[in-house]
Design a protein around this motif. Structure first.
Motif, PDB file in Angstrom:
ATOM      1  N   MET A 215       0.832  -1.201   0.000  1.00 39.74           N
ATOM      2  CA  MET A 215       0.000   0.000   0.000  1.00 39.74           C
ATOM      3  C   MET A 215       0.871   1.258   0.000  1.00 39.74           C
ATOM      4  O   MET A 215       0.616   2.208  -0.749  1.00 39.74           O
ATOM      5  N   ALA A 216       1.890   1.261   0.844  1.00 35.57           N
ATOM      6  CA  ALA A 216       2.781   2.413   0.914  1.00 35.57           C
ATOM      7  C   ALA A 216       3.543   2.607  -0.388  1.00 35.57           C
ATOM      8  O   ALA A 216       3.740   3.737  -0.847  1.00 35.57           O
ATOM      9  N   THR A 217       3.953   1.506  -0.999  1.00 28.77           N
ATOM     10  CA  THR A 217       4.664   1.590  -2.276  1.00 28.77           C
ATOM     11  C   THR A 217       3.751   2.135  -3.362  1.00 28.77           C
ATOM     12  O   THR A 217       4.162   2.962  -4.182  1.00 28.77           O
ATOM     13  N   ARG A 218       2.507   1.676  -3.375  1.00 23.66           N
ATOM     14  CA  ARG A 218       1.545   2.208  -4.348  1.00 23.66           C
ATOM     15  C   ARG A 218       1.426   3.720  -4.206  1.00 23.66           C
ATOM     16  O   ARG A 218       1.468   4.460  -5.201  1.00 23.66           O
ATOM     17  N   ASP A 219       1.302   4.198  -2.977  1.00 25.65           N
ATOM     18  CA  ASP A 219       1.189   5.633  -2.756  1.00 25.65           C
ATOM     19  C   ASP A 219       2.453   6.358  -3.223  1.00 25.65           C
ATOM     20  O   ASP A 219       2.382   7.421  -3.850  1.00 25.65           O
ATOM     21  N   GLY A 220       3.592   5.762  -2.921  1.00 24.96           N
ATOM     22  CA  GLY A 220       4.852   6.380  -3.298  1.00 24.96           C
ATOM     23  C   GLY A 220       5.034   6.482  -4.797  1.00 24.96           C
ATOM     24  O   GLY A 220       5.679   7.408  -5.303  1.00 24.96           O
ATOM     25  N   LEU A 221       4.452   5.537  -5.524  1.00 21.57           N
ATOM     26  CA  LEU A 221       4.538   5.545  -6.987  1.00 21.57           C
ATOM     27  C   LEU A 221       3.483   6.452  -7.631  1.00 21.57           C
ATOM     28  O   LEU A 221       3.476   6.640  -8.845  1.00 21.57           O
ATOM     29  N   GLY A 222       2.595   6.974  -6.806  1.00 25.78           N
ATOM     30  CA  GLY A 222       1.551   7.843  -7.332  1.00 25.78           C
ATOM     31  C   GLY A 222       0.421   7.113  -8.017  1.00 25.78           C
ATOM     32  O   GLY A 222      -0.338   7.707  -8.791  1.00 25.78           O
ATOM     33  N   LEU A 223       0.275   5.816  -7.731  1.00 21.73           N
ATOM     34  CA  LEU A 223      -0.805   5.035  -8.335  1.00 21.73           C
ATOM     35  C   LEU A 223      -2.099   5.247  -7.559  1.00 21.73           C
ATOM     36  O   LEU A 223      -2.085   5.441  -6.342  1.00 21.73           O
ATOM     37  N   THR A 224      -3.211   5.179  -8.251  1.00 29.11           N
ATOM     38  CA  THR A 224      -4.507   5.393  -7.597  1.00 29.11           C
ATOM     39  C   THR A 224      -5.444   4.200  -7.751  1.00 29.11           C
ATOM     40  O   THR A 224      -6.622   4.300  -7.440  1.00 29.11           O
ATOM     41  N   SER A 225      -4.931   3.075  -8.217  1.00 32.47           N
ATOM     42  CA  SER A 225      -5.758   1.879  -8.360  1.00 32.47           C
ATOM     43  C   SER A 225      -5.782   1.087  -7.059  1.00 32.47           C
ATOM     44  O   SER A 225      -4.963   1.286  -6.166  1.00 32.47           O
ATOM     45  N   ALA A 226      -6.732   0.176  -6.980  1.00 35.26           N
ATOM     46  CA  ALA A 226      -6.922  -0.613  -5.768  1.00 35.26           C
ATOM     47  C   ALA A 226      -5.931  -1.771  -5.682  1.00 35.26           C
ATOM     48  O   ALA A 226      -5.318  -2.172  -6.672  1.00 35.26           O
ATOM     49  N   ILE A 227      -5.805  -2.274  -4.475  1.00 37.92           N
ATOM     50  CA  ILE A 227      -5.136  -3.552  -4.221  1.00 37.92           C
ATOM     51  C   ILE A 227      -6.215  -4.515  -3.752  1.00 37.92           C
ATOM     52  O   ILE A 227      -6.954  -4.217  -2.814  1.00 37.92           O
ATOM     53  N   VAL A 228      -6.329  -5.648  -4.418  1.00 40.47           N
ATOM     54  CA  VAL A 228      -7.269  -6.685  -4.005  1.00 40.47           C
ATOM     55  C   VAL A 228      -6.495  -7.809  -3.335  1.00 40.47           C
ATOM     56  O   VAL A 228      -5.570  -8.368  -3.927  1.00 40.47           O
ATOM     57  N   VAL A 229      -6.861  -8.099  -2.096  1.00 39.46           N
ATOM     58  CA  VAL A 229      -6.252  -9.201  -1.356  1.00 39.46           C
ATOM     59  C   VAL A 229      -7.222 -10.376  -1.419  1.00 39.46           C
ATOM     60  O   VAL A 229      -8.328 -10.318  -0.872  1.00 39.46           O
ATOM     61  N   ALA A 230      -6.818 -11.419  -2.128  1.00 39.72           N
ATOM     62  CA  ALA A 230      -7.678 -12.585  -2.343  1.00 39.72           C
ATOM     63  C   ALA A 230      -7.474 -13.583  -1.216  1.00 39.72           C
ATOM     64  O   ALA A 230      -6.423 -14.213  -1.110  1.00 39.72           O
ATOM     65  N   ASN A 231      -8.495 -13.721  -0.388  1.00 40.11           N
ATOM     66  CA  ASN A 231      -8.426 -14.552   0.809  1.00 40.11           C
ATOM     67  C   ASN A 231      -9.350 -15.757   0.668  1.00 40.11           C
ATOM     68  O   ASN A 231     -10.571 -15.622   0.733  1.00 40.11           O
ATOM     69  N   PRO A 232      -8.804 -16.954   0.460  1.00 41.02           N
ATOM     70  CA  PRO A 232      -9.672 -18.125   0.235  1.00 41.02           C
ATOM     71  C   PRO A 232     -10.401 -18.573   1.501  1.00 41.02           C
ATOM     72  O   PRO A 232      -9.863 -18.495   2.606  1.00 41.02           O
TER      73      PRO A 232
END
Length: 306
Positions: A215-232
């Motif tokens: 999440m922190a890396t996404r913010d640092g890269l300036g990305l605005t898309s979601a992260i989906v955590v797939a939990n079986p």
């Protein structure tokens, strides 16, 4: 009458938690209003919020109450969503009309993500994502969840997508839309009722700290898309695969025989699962949401610790 009320209402509990940098997890309200039978839906909503609080996490159930997008329902708001059969379902496209006309609506994954993100919440627990429907090449039937996640910086914990959807097409769309997909201690993409769909994931995370790092890396890269955590769902809580496959074939055949198309298909298929499994699919649904909320609580706590 056209309403011109506040754009967003955040409960005092949620606002205080966000201001203090505490862990907060968003919850959708469509499950309460349209996904569970009454009166069990109301009890489960309270159970889910209580489970999060017991872990030191503030729950933020999202809905539109009389035209006010609300993040963090009070007891009266939860009761309204759970008990009123007139409550509509609102996705992102419905929000302007629902607010302007003063309606009360339960929010889908897409609408919940948008409103929660606007409030400053970064983690959201749901059951399963919407996706690309079977036959979408002809119908163009695709859930608004997918394009919304492409532009909303939310971390969504889900048990993959239901097998009634086109799993392969959904995975392709998630890739095209730039949505990061992480397997929670698994390399297999889960299928909601089942722990796996047989499709492999590129990335696996071992714990909540790794998700918070992403999440922190996404913010640092300036990305605005979601992260989906797939939990079986755990194998012991899943549907029997043989039963699942047989019911799916039956449900798809009946839908085709009845000429069902578009929005009518999914409710019909899910109702068929419920009937043909003697209610077992409902119990799996509840187990899925509980498990996802527990993982989301870990992730929100790790994110707050940063």
């Amino acid at each position: 009458m056209v309403r011109t009320g506040p754009v967003l209402s955040v409960s005092a509990e949620v606002e205080a938690a966000l201001a203090a940098g505490g862990p907060v997890v968003a919850l959708e309200s469509t499950l309460i209003a349209h996904g569970l039978p009454r009166p069990r839906n109301r009890g489960f909503a309270a159970e889910l919020e209580g489970m999060l609080r017991s872990r030191g996490v503030t729950p933020a159930t999202v809905a539109v109450i009389e035209g006010v997008p609300t993040v963090g329902l009070d007891e009266a708001g939860l009761a309204r969503i759970a008990d009123d059969p007139a409550v509509a379902k609102a996705s992102v496209r419905d929000l302007p009309a629902a607010v302007a006309l003063g309606r009360t609506c339960a929010t889908t994954v897409a609408a919940t993500s948008v409103l929660a993100a606007r409030a400053g919440i970064r983690v959201f627990a749901t059951g399963g994502l919407g996706g690309v429907h079977r036959g979408a090449a002809e119908t163009f039937d695709e859930s608004a969840d997918l394009p919304t996640l492409a532009t909303t910086p939310m971390t969504v914990v889900s048990a993959g997508v239901k097998s009634i959807l086109d799993v392969d097409a959904t995975l392709e769309r998630l890739e095209t839309l730039g949505v990061t997909l992480l397997g929670w201690r698994t390399a297999d993409f889960p299928g909601f009722y089942l722990p796996t769909t047989g499709r492999r994931l590129d990335w696996t995370v071992r714990d909540a700290r790794e998700v918070a790092d992403a999440m922190a890396t996404r913010d640092g890269l300036g990305l605005t898309s979601a992260i989906v955590v797939a939990n079986p769902v755990p194998a012991g809580q899943a549907l029997d695969p043989a039963v699942h496959d047989e019911v799916l074939r039956t449900a798809l055949r009946r839908a085709d025989e009845q000429g069902l198309r578009g929005k009518a298909v999914t409710p019909f298929l899910l109702a068929t699962f419920h009937t043909e499994t003697g209610g077992a699919s409902l119990e799996v649904n509840l187990a899925v949401v509980r498990n996802n909320a527990a993982v989301a609580a870990e992730i929100a706590t790790a994110w707050a610790a940063r």
